[in-house]
Design a protein around this motif. Sequence first.
Motif, PDB file in Angstrom:
ATOM      1  N   ARG B 165       0.833  -1.208   0.000  1.00 27.82           N
ATOM      2  CA  ARG B 165       0.000   0.000   0.000  1.00 27.82           C
ATOM      3  C   ARG B 165       0.867   1.257   0.000  1.00 27.82           C
ATOM      4  N   ASP B 166       1.901   1.244   0.847  1.00 23.95           N
ATOM      5  CA  ASP B 166       2.809   2.401   0.934  1.00 23.95           C
ATOM      6  C   ASP B 166       3.416   2.714  -0.416  1.00 23.95           C
ATOM      7  N   VAL B 167       3.904   1.654  -1.083  1.00 22.11           N
ATOM      8  CA  VAL B 167       4.569   1.859  -2.373  1.00 22.11           C
ATOM      9  C   VAL B 167       3.568   2.390  -3.390  1.00 22.11           C
ATOM     10  N   SER B 168       2.344   1.883  -3.347  1.00 17.56           N
ATOM     11  CA  SER B 168       1.311   2.329  -4.266  1.00 17.56           C
ATOM     12  C   SER B 168       0.987   3.808  -4.019  1.00 17.56           C
ATOM     13  N   GLU B 169       0.943   4.191  -2.752  1.00 12.53           N
ATOM     14  CA  GLU B 169       0.580   5.570  -2.411  1.00 12.53           C
ATOM     15  C   GLU B 169       1.684   6.571  -2.740  1.00 12.53           C
ATOM     16  N   THR B 170       2.930   6.135  -2.604  1.00 11.60           N
ATOM     17  CA  THR B 170       4.013   7.083  -2.890  1.00 11.60           C
ATOM     18  C   THR B 170       4.076   7.419  -4.366  1.00 11.60           C
ATOM     19  N   ALA B 171       3.585   6.504  -5.234  1.00 11.21           N
ATOM     20  CA  ALA B 171       3.553   6.719  -6.679  1.00 11.21           C
ATOM     21  C   ALA B 171       4.912   7.119  -7.231  1.00 11.21           C
ATOM     22  N   ASN B 172       5.936   6.536  -6.693  1.00 12.81           N
ATOM     23  CA  ASN B 172       7.287   6.810  -7.177  1.00 12.81           C
ATOM     24  C   ASN B 172       7.639   5.738  -8.213  1.00 12.81           C
ATOM     25  N   PHE B 173       7.570   6.136  -9.510  1.00  9.18           N
ATOM     26  CA  PHE B 173       7.777   5.149 -10.570  1.00  9.18           C
ATOM     27  C   PHE B 173       9.255   4.959 -10.892  1.00  9.18           C
ATOM     28  N   ALA B 174      10.065   5.878 -10.406  1.00  8.29           N
ATOM     29  CA  ALA B 174      11.470   5.854 -10.803  1.00  8.29           C
ATOM     30  C   ALA B 174      12.295   4.889  -9.963  1.00  8.29           C
ATOM     31  N   GLU B 175      11.907   4.688  -8.720  1.00 13.49           N
ATOM     32  CA  GLU B 175      12.758   3.898  -7.836  1.00 13.49           C
ATOM     33  C   GLU B 175      12.065   2.641  -7.345  1.00 13.49           C
ATOM     34  N   ARG B 176      12.888   1.598  -7.197  1.00  8.99           N
ATOM     35  CA  ARG B 176      12.357   0.368  -6.613  1.00  8.99           C
ATOM     36  C   ARG B 176      12.725   0.346  -5.147  1.00  8.99           C
ATOM     37  N   ARG B 177      11.902  -0.302  -4.370  1.00 11.80           N
ATOM     38  CA  ARG B 177      12.192  -0.354  -2.950  1.00 11.80           C
ATOM     39  C   ARG B 177      12.621  -1.765  -2.571  1.00 11.80           C
ATOM     40  N   HIS B 178      13.706  -1.871  -1.792  1.00 10.92           N
ATOM     41  CA  HIS B 178      14.185  -3.176  -1.322  1.00 10.92           C
ATOM     42  C   HIS B 178      14.010  -3.252   0.173  1.00 10.92           C
ATOM     43  N   ILE B 179      13.528  -4.382   0.621  1.00 14.25           N
ATOM     44  CA  ILE B 179      13.382  -4.518   2.060  1.00 14.25           C
ATOM     45  C   ILE B 179      13.533  -5.989   2.432  1.00 14.25           C
ATOM     46  N   GLU B 180      14.098  -6.257   3.595  1.00 11.32           N
ATOM     47  CA  GLU B 180      14.162  -7.644   4.060  1.00 11.32           C
ATOM     48  C   GLU B 180      12.985  -7.881   4.979  1.00 11.32           C
ATOM     49  N   HIS B 181      12.275  -8.974   4.709  1.00 15.35           N
ATOM     50  CA  HIS B 181      11.051  -9.203   5.461  1.00 15.35           C
ATOM     51  C   HIS B 181      10.899 -10.685   5.752  1.00 15.35           C
ATOM     52  N   GLU B 182      10.460 -10.998   6.950  1.00 12.25           N
ATOM     53  CA  GLU B 182      10.248 -12.409   7.307  1.00 12.25           C
ATOM     54  C   GLU B 182       8.822 -12.803   6.983  1.00 12.25           C
ATOM     55  N   ILE B 183       8.679 -13.910   6.263  1.00 14.07           N
ATOM     56  CA  ILE B 183       7.341 -14.391   5.905  1.00 14.07           C
ATOM     57  C   ILE B 183       7.231 -15.838   6.355  1.00 14.07           C
ATOM     58  N   GLY B 184       6.073 -16.211   6.817  1.00 10.80           N
ATOM     59  CA  GLY B 184       5.867 -17.608   7.213  1.00 10.80           C
ATOM     60  C   GLY B 184       5.451 -17.697   8.657  1.00 10.80           C
ATOM     61  N   VAL B 185       4.576 -18.628   8.941  1.00 15.81           N
ATOM     62  CA  VAL B 185       4.060 -18.761  10.298  1.00 15.81           C
ATOM     63  C   VAL B 185       4.904 -19.753  11.094  1.00 15.81           C
ATOM     64  N   ASP B 186       4.990 -21.001  10.588  1.00 18.27           N
ATOM     65  CA  ASP B 186       5.718 -22.032  11.337  1.00 18.27           C
ATOM     66  C   ASP B 186       7.226 -21.885  11.168  1.00 18.27           C
ATOM     67  N   THR B 187       7.629 -21.905   9.895  1.00 13.62           N
ATOM     68  CA  THR B 187       9.057 -21.778   9.641  1.00 13.62           C
ATOM     69  C   THR B 187       9.258 -20.438   8.953  1.00 13.62           C
ATOM     70  N   SER B 188       9.618 -19.455   9.729  1.00 11.96           N
ATOM     71  CA  SER B 188       9.711 -18.145   9.114  1.00 11.96           C
ATOM     72  C   SER B 188      11.002 -18.045   8.318  1.00 11.96           C
ATOM     73  N   ARG B 189      10.832 -17.554   7.097  1.00  8.08           N
ATOM     74  CA  ARG B 189      11.968 -17.435   6.212  1.00  8.08           C
ATOM     75  C   ARG B 189      12.188 -15.967   5.872  1.00  8.08           C
ATOM     76  N   VAL B 190      13.426 -15.626   5.605  1.00 11.01           N
ATOM     77  CA  VAL B 190      13.749 -14.233   5.309  1.00 11.01           C
ATOM     78  C   VAL B 190      13.727 -14.033   3.801  1.00 11.01           C
ATOM     79  N   PHE B 191      13.035 -12.984   3.369  1.00 12.67           N
ATOM     80  CA  PHE B 191      12.951 -12.687   1.946  1.00 12.67           C
ATOM     81  C   PHE B 191      13.491 -11.298   1.661  1.00 12.67           C
ATOM     82  N   ASP B 192      14.101 -11.196   0.489  1.00 12.55           N
ATOM     83  CA  ASP B 192      14.463  -9.886  -0.023  1.00 12.55           C
ATOM     84  C   ASP B 192      13.269  -9.464  -0.876  1.00 12.55           C
TER      85      ASP B 192
END
Lengths: 124, 458
Positions: B165-192
């Motif tokens: 939602r944040d990325v959609s609202e900023t409407a910044n078409f020129a830059e990509r955003r990178h973030i490390e985020h953990e996803i998963g309930v039982d075995t949480s894995r780290v994603f770029d």
Amino acid sequence: MAGRILVVDDEAHILHVLSLKLRNAGYEVLTAVDGEDGYELASQHVPDLVITDFQMPYMTGLELCRALASNAPTAEIPVLILTARGYALDDDDLKLGNIHGVLSKPFSPRAVLQLVKETLAKAA
Amino acid sequence: MLPWVETLATPARLLLTVATLAIVTTALLLPVGAALDRTVDRLRDYLESTGSRDGKPQTFYGPKWFRPITSAFTNAVDQFRDRERTLSNDLREVEIRCRVSEVQQRQTEAVLHSLRDGVLVTNAFGDIVVANEAAGLILGFDPIEAIHRPLEDLVRDSKFCQLIRDVSETANFAERRHIEHEIGVDTSRVFDVTLACIEDHKHEVAGVVTILHDLTRVREISQMKSDFVSKASHELRTPLASIRAYVEMLVDGEADSENSRQEFYRIMQDETDRLGRLIDNMLNISRIEAGIVQTEREAVDFKSLITRAVESLEPSAREKNISLLNKPAEVDLTVEGDSDMLYQVVLNLVSNAIKYTPDGGRITIAADSDNLTRCVLFSVSDTGLGIPPDAMDRLFEKFYRVENYKRVAKGTGLGLSLCKHIVETLHHGQIGVESELGMGSKFWALIPMRYAGSQAAA
């Protein structure tokens, strides 16, 4: 008598070198090859100082320090820790036992002797 | 006026006039009517044939005064024909393009679905537009059923939804955003997580493309590397610590007799050798793991390998009063492989057996060919300490040593790991161990007689 020192290390060469260095300097030296062994000797003979390795089977040097500190007769014995992994010890670890110094491996027997003399002088 | 007409009464005269006029007109018009009929027929024929689908433009054989109408009609028909041709060409082109784009779309979808990275596209309202299988697996939804449904209904991870939602609202078409985020309930894995806001033709927010790259394996590898470095440096420091301490003792004159000086020299020599072995093993293992080791493919006679190894280890066995029984079967024991590397395996396994077998024990070295698997089976059995069951699984790990046996013998913790690499990675064989605590151990290795990689050429 300059004092009685217990050296605990699972590496035979380290025990050999340190006990020779300390004996040559006039100390009485006891040796143990692991923490449990060391704790028993310390309880029996109550040395003036303990030098222990950090990484040992059965009982680590730190566990030995805590065991000594929690036992009244040995609680006041100053301890010097030898470690190949200085980074594995943080300040909280050091507060738990009566630890007076940490020496990292490879160490100089000369420096160990110097630290032993200083620690015993402070404790006296 | 005719004289008899004048005798008629006025109404009759009028009637006669009309009748006469009618007759005259009819007589005059009859041929005209016939001519008109013919013209209409011709016109119909002309129109029918010219207007029919495959009709060719006809010549109109009619009166001249009718020509402008027919030629206008012919022109109109020609124009329609041209239009029709153009349109049907256009249609064909559109159909081809349509088919091409369908193929392209299927290809793109196949590419998208084959990606290991999760790809998720949401529109400006936060509904899912595209989601590949990986995205479905990572976020826990069916990627086909998810289309057109709001992301927030399918993904519970509110932080992740907020990110999009944040990325959609900023409407910044020129830059990509990178973030490390953990996803998963039982075995949480780290994603770029890479997020890019995409725009439509009116330069307004069309949606967000989210790419999920799993970092778990990368993290594990980097952890393994740092563990290796930390273990390796610890293992290297131990002999170094001894050498340094003894050197200083000699310098300080702490060794008071020639005997103790000799002892110091011997220890320093042993520890230097140990350091050298450790470095060699570490280098060999990392070279094999990196796949950069140069190996020979030559005929290696296992019998002579064993004999050489036994000869070189005989003195240390004799020191402990251990009998070394060399019992290779009387068959051809030639394998295709690297002689030096395989010698290392035999030497390591026999020397381990000597180390962990108490005085007076027995070590049996056997080798036989297994015709079924086309392998040489080599084994070393001892009457030694045996291996604790909980240590069995970790025995071939780098730097692993059975805790209780560290004092029994010196070792680098790398010998068995190196053996496993030589047998399995370099020779496509298999290595294993059977052991009973207190009774002894049997280490075995199966080496293919023919190197698996050279079968095609054979």
